[in-house]
Write a protein that holds these residues in place. Structure first.
Motif, PDB file in Angstrom:
ATOM      1  N   MET A  62      -6.463   2.242   6.563  1.00  0.00           N
ATOM      2  CA  MET A  62      -5.489   1.268   7.051  1.00  0.00           C
ATOM      3  C   MET A  62      -6.071   0.503   8.232  1.00  0.00           C
ATOM      4  O   MET A  62      -6.450   1.092   9.242  1.00  0.00           O
ATOM      5  CB  MET A  62      -4.214   1.976   7.498  1.00  0.00           C
ATOM      6  N   SER A  74      -1.687   2.988  -2.841  1.00  0.00           N
ATOM      7  CA  SER A  74      -3.056   3.173  -2.355  1.00  0.00           C
ATOM      8  C   SER A  74      -3.047   3.773  -0.955  1.00  0.00           C
ATOM      9  O   SER A  74      -4.027   4.354  -0.511  1.00  0.00           O
ATOM     10  CB  SER A  74      -3.819   1.849  -2.363  1.00  0.00           C
ATOM     11  N   GLY A  75      -1.905   3.651  -0.258  1.00  0.00           N
ATOM     12  CA  GLY A  75      -1.708   4.292   1.040  1.00  0.00           C
ATOM     13  C   GLY A  75      -0.852   5.533   0.857  1.00  0.00           C
ATOM     14  O   GLY A  75      -0.248   5.744  -0.189  1.00  0.00           O
ATOM     15  N   CYS A  93       0.809  -1.225   0.000  1.00  0.00           N
ATOM     16  CA  CYS A  93       0.000   0.000   0.000  1.00  0.00           C
ATOM     17  C   CYS A  93       0.838   1.270   0.000  1.00  0.00           C
ATOM     18  O   CYS A  93       0.417   2.289  -0.532  1.00  0.00           O
ATOM     19  CB  CYS A  93      -0.929   0.018   1.218  1.00  0.00           C
ATOM     20  N   HIS A  94       2.011   1.220   0.627  1.00  0.00           N
ATOM     21  CA  HIS A  94       2.827   2.421   0.780  1.00  0.00           C
ATOM     22  C   HIS A  94       4.013   2.470  -0.179  1.00  0.00           C
ATOM     23  O   HIS A  94       4.776   3.433  -0.145  1.00  0.00           O
ATOM     24  CB  HIS A  94       3.324   2.544   2.226  1.00  0.00           C
TER      25      HIS A  94
END
Length: 106
Positions: free
Chosen positions: A85, A58-59, A49-50
């Motif tokens: 999250m 997506s993060g 995600c990061h």
């Protein structure tokens, strides 16, 4: 008759192959609780995600997260989640190690 034996042989090989392998030798990575690699933990749990380089996907981007949040605040986000999250992706000492590492990102 030969086809039957071939079937038995193949079936046995598949069965033995599926049942075998339980005696794998444990490998010592050389890391103990005091030697956890926060980057490895991050890659295994957070990079989806990061991003691999903290760049965000997506993060959010985490490249300068330490300039916005303290180590305790980062740990709280890891433990309790925030926004999209979910909580508890990393737990315990691993969460503490990653929070400390991310707090240095400024």
């Amino acid at each position: 008759m030969k086809k039957w034996w071939l079937g038995v042989a193949l079936g046995s090989a598949v069965l033995l192959g599926a049942c075998g392998g339980g005696e794998e030798e444990a490998t010592d990575t050389g890391s103990s609780a005091g030697e956890m690699d926060p980057e490895e933990i991050y890659i295994g749990n957070c990079s989806g995600c990061h991003g691999d380089n903290l760049e965000g996907a997506s993060g959010p981007n985490l490249q300068e997260v330490g300039s916005r949040l303290s180590q305790e605040e980062i740990l709280s986000v890891i433990q309790n989640g925030q926004g999209g999250m979910p909580a508890g992706i990393i737990e315990g000492e691993e969460a503490e190690v990653v929070a400390e590492w991310l707090s240095e990102m400024q």
